[in-house]
Design a protein around this motif. Structure first.
Motif: not given
Ligand code: GLN
Length: 230
Positions: A79, A84, A89, A195
């Motif tokens: 992560i 992101q 996630f 994810a």
């Protein structure tokens, strides 16, 4: 109205990138590993069903997720804030640092990243290991990007590559069954998550709750025991 369409909505297609033992590997044509068992156990706790696994190169997983070819990535994927920006996630399911692998009994003596300066260094394309080489060493090393870590490990064994930067549990696994050894490990505090696409909050929450459920039921420990023997 519960038609076939509604059922299809409950199927999520998983994608992974074999060659990253013991998280995901293809053994005699069969996809196995910690992430495979874990995602299957986690999804069994939810109202979703897993479709057939898609096996891709690591670097192709995020594009496949974004364009809808797969719905979830289970590939020991860290992560990161950068990821992101475009994908989301689940809660974390595993913690890892990074290691440097060298040929067993070879000439490379390394105890820290700077010791790799001037050497030929490899990592798998699109990984955090590749990012670290780029950020920490840049032009100070002769860097090669591989589609798969197995190819890099084979070059190490042949002595045509000096060092690899790789997730520590995977480095340990390769060191256990190939002619490579861990030169040193360094802390990155990475956490793996499943994810999914941004905006898929229902799947995201279901996966996170599923992870919690398998942790509480003891199934997480059983899967860990099976793949790490601890
Ligand atoms: N954890 C690393 C990353 O997310 C490596 C993952 C992998 O190679 N499967 O980049």
């Amino acid at each position: 109205d519960a038609g076939a369409g509604d059922e299809d909505d409950n199927v999520i297609v998983p994608g992974t990138a074999p060659g990253f033992e013991p998280f995901q590997m293809n053994v005699d044509g069969e996809l196995v590993g910690f992430d495979i068992d874990l995602l299957e156990a986690v999804v069994a706790e939810t109202d979703y069903e897993l479709g057939d696994w898609e096996e891709l190169e690591f670097d192709s997983l995020q594009p496949a997720l974004e364009n809808g070819n797969i719905d979830v990535i289970a590939a020991a994927m860290t992560i990161t804030e950068e990821r992101q920006e475009s994908i989301a996630f689940s809660e974390p399911y595993y913690s890892a640092d990074q290691s440097v692998l060298v040929q067993t009994g070879g000439d490379v003596q390394a105890e820290e990243l700077e010791d790799l300066e001037g050497l030929e260094v490899g990592a798998q394309s699109g990984t955090t290991g590749e990012g670290i080489v780029d950020e920490e060493l840049g032009d100070a090393v002769d860097y090669t990007s591989y589609d798969n870590y197995v190819l890099a490990v084979e070059e190490l064994e042949r002595g045509t590559l000096d060092a690899i930067v790789i997730d520590e549990p995977v480095g340990d696994s390769f060191a256990g069954d190939r002619d490579v050894e861990v030169a040193f490990t360094f802390e990155t505090g990475e956490e793996y998550g499943f994810a999914i696409r941004q905006g898929e909050e229902e799947i995201q929450d279901a996966l996170s709750e599923g992870i919690e459920a398998v942790e509480e039921s003891g199934e997480y420990d059983e899967i860990t025991q099976e793949w790490f023997g601890e």
